[in-house]
Write an enzyme that holds these catalytic residues in place. Structure first.
Site, PDB file in Angstrom:
ATOM      1  N   ARG A 239      35.342 -26.709  71.312  1.00  0.00           N
ATOM      2  CA  ARG A 239      34.296 -27.498  70.657  1.00  0.00           C
ATOM      3  C   ARG A 239      33.142 -27.675  71.619  1.00  0.00           C
ATOM      4  NH1 ARG A 239      35.889 -26.837  66.448  1.00  0.00           N
ATOM      5  NH2 ARG A 239      36.511 -28.263  64.793  1.00  0.00           N
ATOM      6  N   GLU A 268      25.422 -27.877  68.146  1.00  0.00           N
ATOM      7  CA  GLU A 268      25.227 -26.664  67.366  1.00  0.00           C
ATOM      8  C   GLU A 268      24.809 -27.013  65.931  1.00  0.00           C
ATOM      9  OE1 GLU A 268      29.355 -25.281  68.041  1.00  0.00           O
ATOM     10  OE2 GLU A 268      29.647 -25.393  65.877  1.00  0.00           O
ATOM     11  N   HIS A 286      30.135 -19.830  66.473  1.00  0.00           N
ATOM     12  CA  HIS A 286      31.320 -20.555  65.991  1.00  0.00           C
ATOM     13  C   HIS A 286      32.091 -19.731  64.941  1.00  0.00           C
ATOM     14  CE1 HIS A 286      32.991 -24.906  65.582  1.00  0.00           C
ATOM     15  NE2 HIS A 286      33.932 -24.017  65.334  1.00  0.00           N
TER      16      HIS A 286
HETATM   17  C1  GLV Z   1      37.042 -24.499  63.947  1.00  0.00           C
HETATM   18  O1  GLV Z   1      36.333 -24.753  64.856  1.00  0.00           O
HETATM   19  C2  GLV Z   1      38.220 -25.239  63.636  1.00  0.00           C
HETATM   20  O2  GLV Z   1      38.423 -26.327  64.187  1.00  0.00           O
HETATM   21  O3  GLV Z   1      38.997 -24.764  62.803  1.00  0.00           O
END
Ligand code: GLV
Length: 332
Positions: A239, A268, A286
């Protein structure tokens, strides 16, 4: 009897919307408009459930304004977008999508690591820019993976899947985690538990896969970067906010760290301008869980959870992957 109303905050596979519509009156954002906090609050008014995305912030103030809400089902394994304590206090069940994305995310972690260590995107940009006039022996020298030490910070499901893949590269694995793994798991993964300081100092390649929380905020900042080898690479698969992106950009610019690979960013979809300005970082938007099969599995699981949490469908009252099981227990 009228169907309960739900909101699907972002576009998903149409088949998933069709399935939800069998049980619910569905308000879905299939146009994928950006829903800011005010728009999210307005669209959630009167809804019994929500199929949410990791970027949808559902905090205490929002929960207090939504007395009809009974289920929040994240289409993500991470759930730092949810105020779980507030949801639990309000009797709202919260779910996430673990397991279905573990292997795909670990595959991508390796893709990012390999691209970072071997300068794949940097050299491609150079080639596309028409700069390749002749081959030379020291073009884009990178760092080897095979035989080097892989460090993993956060040894949950995804961390362990990353570690399993390290065997194929002959890489010893060291890790740090809130709790140590059982000895037989360590042995099976060929992974050795070390302190955080040991992890920073010894890793040739360090991958971050720990959940984001107030405690893990800036787990890697200027002080931690200073403890890493200048030849090391750093991959953030977890994250934004776990890494201090400004400090990382500075370390990369000054070559105090060889390179980084980042799939997640503080704030982001904004990316720190210092990261955009340096060549020795691989940046992806991401997408670690973004394979066709896995995104379908995540959407299906989130939808199944929502249907079950609102007491409908074949698993009525029994959603899987519940984050706050106390709520379900209280309902029974
Ligand atoms: C993506 O970042 C998730 O947490 O699945």
């Amino acid at each position: 009897m009228s169907k309960p109303s739900i909101l699907v905050t972002r576009a998903v596979f149409p088949e998933v919307i069709d399935r939800l519509a069998q049980y619910f009156d569905v308000d879905s954002n299939q146009q994928d408009e950006a829903l800011d906090a005010a728009a999210l609050k307005a669209r959630l008014a009167g809804k019994a459930g929500v199929l949410a995305n990791a970027a949808d912030r559902i905090d205490g103030a929002l929960v207090a304004a939504l007395p009809a809400l009974r289920a929040v089902c994240n289409m993500a394994v991470g759930y730092n977008n949810l105020d779980v304590a507030a949801l639990t206090a309000a009797g709202i069940v919260a779910t996430n999508t673990p397991d279905v994305l573990t292997e795909t995310t670990a595959d991508f972690g390796w893709a990012l690591l390999m691209a970072t260590a071997r300068r794949v995107t940097e050299s491609e940009h150079w080639l596309r820019a028409g700069k390749w006039e002749r081959w030379s022996f020291d073009m884009f020298l990178g760092m080897d993976l095979h035989g080097s030490t892989l460090g993993i910070l956060g040894m949950g499901r995804i961390g362990q899947a990353l570690a399993r893949r390290a065997a194929g590269f002959g890489m010893p694995v060291i890790y740090h985690n809130r709790s140590r793994l059982p000895e037989d798991t360590e042995r099976a993964l060929n992974a050795r538990y070390v302190s955080k300081a040991g992890l920073l100092a010894q890793s040739d390649h360090l991958i971050l896969v720990l959940p984001y929380s107030a405690q893990s905020h800036h787990s890697i900042g200027a002080a931690e970067l200073a403890q890493m080898k200048p030849s090391a690479t750093l991959v953030n698969l977890a994250r934004g906010g776990i890494v201090d992106d400004a400090a990382l950009a500075e370390a990369l610019r000054e070559r105090r760290l060889f390179a980084a690979g980042l799939d997640v960013f503080e704030g982001e979809p904004q990316v720190h301008p210092g990261l955009l300005a340096v060549p020795n970082v691989v940046l992806t938007p991401h997408i670690a869980s973004a394979s066709e099969k896995t995104r379908r599995a995540m959407a299906d699981l989130a939808a199944d959870n929502l249907i079950a949490a609102l007491d409908a469908g074949p698993q009525a009252g029994h959603p899987s992957s519940v984050i706050n099981p106390d709520v379900m227990a209280r309902r029974r």
